[in-house]
Design a protein around this motif. Structure first.
Motif: not given
Length: 203
Positions: A6-18, A98-108
């Motif tokens: 199960v993935l952790q979930k956090i709330s996000a808020f839209k930014r209308d101004k940059l 998608n958490a079940s898809e393959r990704v390419t990342v840099e790992v230390q």
């Protein structure tokens, strides 16, 4: 990884101004400016709670969900911008996945143990401090551990010697050196001088 992951979930808020002024206002409110991109969709400018993000980083959660006005997306933390002293997060980049898809990342790379070659005077060199890994998004390791407790002077560890999580693969030539132990420069110079000295035969 188990099927009931199960993935952790956090709330996000839209930014209308940059812009920098607006970003500073967001930070003063206890949130971190962020951008979400990927999966062929337009980038979304959002903010997330500083405490939520800090907890994810503390728990080494790189893949998590964001809830933006009831719309939940799976994302991966791709980049963190810190302040000059590395104490405060200024901005983060999130990539839709998608958490079940393959990704390419840099790992230390994390070296473990003590090299006997270094103990006896050799010099440890590490050409690669991070490795490009292809794996499932929810199986991204915190680091790639390499034991160096058998490295003598002249020994090397190549990509082909590195162990990675099951199903993952490295995007590097197998003969590429990750870490090796070389002789001290003084010894190398002596050897080179001896090899270059011509043999003199008495007449």
């Amino acid at each position: 990884m188990s099927d009931d992951f199960v993935l952790q979930k956090i709330s996000a808020f839209k930014r209308d101004k940059l812009g920098s002024i607006e970003s500073n206002r967001v930070r003063r409110a206890g949130r971190i400016p962020a951008v979400v991109y990927g999966h062929g969709q337009e980038p979304a400018h959002i903010s997330v709670e500083d405490t939520d993000l800090q907890n994810l980083i503390k728990n080494r959660e790189r893949v998590f969900e964001i809830d933006l006005d009831g719309q939940v997306e799976e994302t991966m933390l791709r980049d963190i911008q810190w302040d000059t002293f590395g104490n405060h997060i200024l901005h983060v980049d999130l990539m839709r996945i998608n958490a079940s898809e393959r990704v390419t990342v840099e790992v230390q790379v994390r070296l473990r143990g003590t090299s006997p070659g270094v103990t006896s005077g050799g010099v440890l060199e590490q050409p690669l401090h991070s490795l490009e890994l292809d794996c499932l998004a929810h199986n991204i390791p915190d680091n790639i551990s390499i034991r160096i407790n058998t490295l003598e002077i002249g020994d090397s560890i190549h990509i082909s010697d590195v162990e990675v999580p099951r199903g993952a693969k490295l995007h590097h030539p197998e003969d590429q050196v990750v870490v090796h132990v070389i002789a001290p420069k003084g010894e190398e110079e002596v050897v080179a001088t001896e090899e270059e000295t011509p043999e003199v035969t008495a007449e």
